[in-house]
Design an enzyme around this catalytic site. Structure first.
Site, PDB file in Angstrom:
ATOM      1  N   CYS A  17      -9.576  22.784  16.218  1.00  0.00           N
ATOM      2  CA  CYS A  17      -9.681  23.246  17.585  1.00  0.00           C
ATOM      3  C   CYS A  17      -9.161  22.164  18.526  1.00  0.00           C
ATOM      4  O   CYS A  17      -9.932  21.508  19.230  1.00  0.00           O
ATOM      5  CB  CYS A  17     -11.145  23.580  17.875  1.00  0.00           C
ATOM      6  SG  CYS A  17     -11.268  24.722  19.211  1.00  0.00           S
ATOM      7  N   ARG A  37      -2.174  11.420  10.568  1.00  0.00           N
ATOM      8  CA  ARG A  37      -1.081  10.522  10.968  1.00  0.00           C
ATOM      9  C   ARG A  37      -0.205  11.111  12.089  1.00  0.00           C
ATOM     10  O   ARG A  37       0.151  10.385  13.013  1.00  0.00           O
ATOM     11  CB  ARG A  37      -0.237  10.117   9.755  1.00  0.00           C
ATOM     12  CG  ARG A  37      -1.067   9.363   8.698  1.00  0.00           C
ATOM     13  CD  ARG A  37      -0.223   8.660   7.660  1.00  0.00           C
ATOM     14  NE  ARG A  37       0.534   7.567   8.225  1.00  0.00           N
ATOM     15  CZ  ARG A  37       1.807   7.618   8.517  1.00  0.00           C
ATOM     16  NH1 ARG A  37       2.504   8.706   8.303  1.00  0.00           N
ATOM     17  NH2 ARG A  37       2.400   6.567   9.045  1.00  0.00           N
ATOM     18  N   GLY A  81       0.853  -1.189   0.000  1.00  0.00           N
ATOM     19  CA  GLY A  81       0.000   0.000   0.000  1.00  0.00           C
ATOM     20  C   GLY A  81       0.884   1.233   0.000  1.00  0.00           C
ATOM     21  O   GLY A  81       1.117   1.875  -1.005  1.00  0.00           O
TER      22      GLY A  81
END
Ligand code: LLP
Length: 460
Positions: free
Chosen positions: A381, A350, A312
């Site tokens: 936020c 990530r 991937g």
């Protein structure tokens, strides 16, 4: 490699290493023009931002095709039997990506009805699709069975569901049996799957009982075995160990009468996100796996299986960059300078999820010397919404275009609408041309599925 459309471009050397796409931080076509501006695929990033807005996911077609070809060429040269690389579409699922990997002769690994539909509509031959998942729904299983995709059998519950579906609909299931190989490797513990305490696959101690049971199921064809040890792995040894564990399982399956022609060793090859990352190249990884499988089979007197792998990240990560516009700035004297961009944890979760590191530069001044150390924050936020911590850049001004490298894998696919922030658009670039592959969402789009019950409607 420089796009043929712009011969005056000079290759951009950040982390540059042309030995293999997964060893480059920048896409292969990243280049600096006479105006000092960074381009990818022959398109100035500044122009892309103007035309499509920011944040923007940019995918480089040449890097994508080069990595697909690297897997195919390595399998053909290092493995004497049949082989097939399946793109793990969880890394980046879209119609365009499916069509591209299909055109390069790869298959595809899907994990949901959504990824299956994307694969089928994108033109992937279903006989080259495998469906994964530790809790596939009956609808997902039926979809896979009806289109003749291979199901990666994960657990006993699923076995019952499949039996019911096959008998009820007069279907046969082509299965690969997934088991946990009991192999530890050094990666973030969230993305480790090969150790015994994993939610995926059968425990190896249950294989004998399972395969014996399946030998009596006329609705099932046990076409082989599957295991995956984890992701963003730089070591080769665990993949070698995996080959011998899998060869033992293959021998068992064949002894019990199964055709077991396929051995699927999963994915996992890591990529460079920062200059200090040092993963093996695609060719080296494939050679290691191919030789290990061959040796393990010879040792046990097994006919060579078809070798499948499921890359991937190493196929798509470095093909992608994300463009952000710099907005506000906060200088905290003798502590830190924050610069804020117009995206963040919703388009790249990530860093906050795995503490992942990235590399970035300014599109307008990619070669300018570093003048300050800044922390790049997103606009969400949440204090932890930081994309890059303490990176050295030329002095950053509001309106600058920031380019974050190696964002092609698990960024778009893991994006969210946190804080009701619309997802970015995505474009594919090559030969000086840019095509939209995903429309930008709008804030109004995000209300599409909201319903306001009668009793909560504002009284006018
Ligand atoms: N096959 C299976 C069964 C998998 O579970 C995975 C990844 C792959 C193949 C592809 O692995 P790759 O070649 O990309 O390492 N969201 C995380 C990564 C999760 C990986 C999940 N499985 C991240 O952003 O790092």
């Amino acid at each position: 490699m420089v796009s043929s459309a712009s011969p005056s471009l000079e290759p951009f050397e950040a982390g540059h290493d042309t030995s293999s796409p997964n060893r480059n931080l920048a896409p292969l076509t990243a280049a600096v023009g006479p105006d000092g501006q960074l381009s990818v695929g022959g398109c100035r990033l500044h122009d892309l931002a103007e035309r499509f807005g920011t944040p923007l996911y940019v995918l480089d077609e040449q890097t994508l095709r080069t990595s697909c070809r690297a897997y195919r060429a390595a399998l053909a040269s290092h493995y004497p039997g049949d082989s097939l690389a399946l793109f793990a579409s969880k890394a980046h699922s879209s119609l365009a990506m499916t069509a591209l990997v299909a055109s390069e002769g790869l298959g595809l690994d899907a994990v949901s009805a959504g990824e299956l539909h994307t694969a089928c509509d994108g033109g992937m031959d279903p006989s080259r699709i495998v469906l994964h998942g530790n809790n596939k729904s009956p609808e997902e299983l039926l979809l896979a069975l009806q289109c003749h995709a291979t199901v990666i059998l994960d657990n006993w519950f699923e076995l019952g569901l499949l039996e019911e579906l096959c008998n009820g609909h007069g279907l046969r299931a082509r299965l690969l049996v997934r088991f946990t190989p009991g192999i530890e490797c050094h990666t973030h513990h969230y993305i480790r799957t090969g150790h015994l305490d994993s939610k995926f696959g059968f425990d190896p101690d249950q294989l004998q009982e399972l395969l014996s049971h399946l030998a009596g199921c006329n609705w099932a064809d046990v076409a082989g075995l599957h295991a995956h040890i984890g992701s963003q792995i730089f070591e080769l040894e665990p993949h070698r160990d995996l080959a011998s564990v899998m060869a033992d399982a293959l021998a068992l399956a064949r002894r019990l009468g199964h055709s077991a022609t396929d051995l699927n060793v999963g994915g996992g090859l890591g990529v460079r996100y920062v200059a200090s990352d040092d993963p093996p190249g695609i060719d080296q990884w494939v050679r290691t796996v191919a030789q290990a499988v061959q040796e393990a089979c010879e040792k046990r007197g097994l006919a060579l299986p078809r070798l499948l792998c499921e890359p991937g990240r190493s196929l798509v990560a470095t093909a992608g960059v994300t463009l952000y516009r710099v907005g506000s700035r906060k200088d905290i004297p003798s502590l830190r300078t924050y610069i804020a961009v117009d995206g963040g944890m919703s388009d790249n979760p990530r860093p906050i999820t795995y503490q992942s590191l990235y590399t970035a530069c300014l599109a307008g001044r990619p070669r300018a010397a570093a003048e300050e150390t800044v922390t790049v924050a997103g606009k969400h936020c949440e204090s932890g919404d930081v994309l890059l911590r303490d990176i050295a850049l030329p002095s950053v001004r509001s309106g600058d275009l920031l380019v974050v490298f190696a964002t092609g894998a698990y960024n778009d696919s893991m994006s969210s609408n946190y804080n009701r922030i619309p997802r970015p658009a995505a474009v594919i670039v090559g030969n000086g041309k840019a095509d939209l592959v995903r429309e930008r969402e709008t804030s109004r789009d995000l209300l599409r599925f909201d319903r306001l019950p009668q009793h909560l409607q504002p009284v006018s």
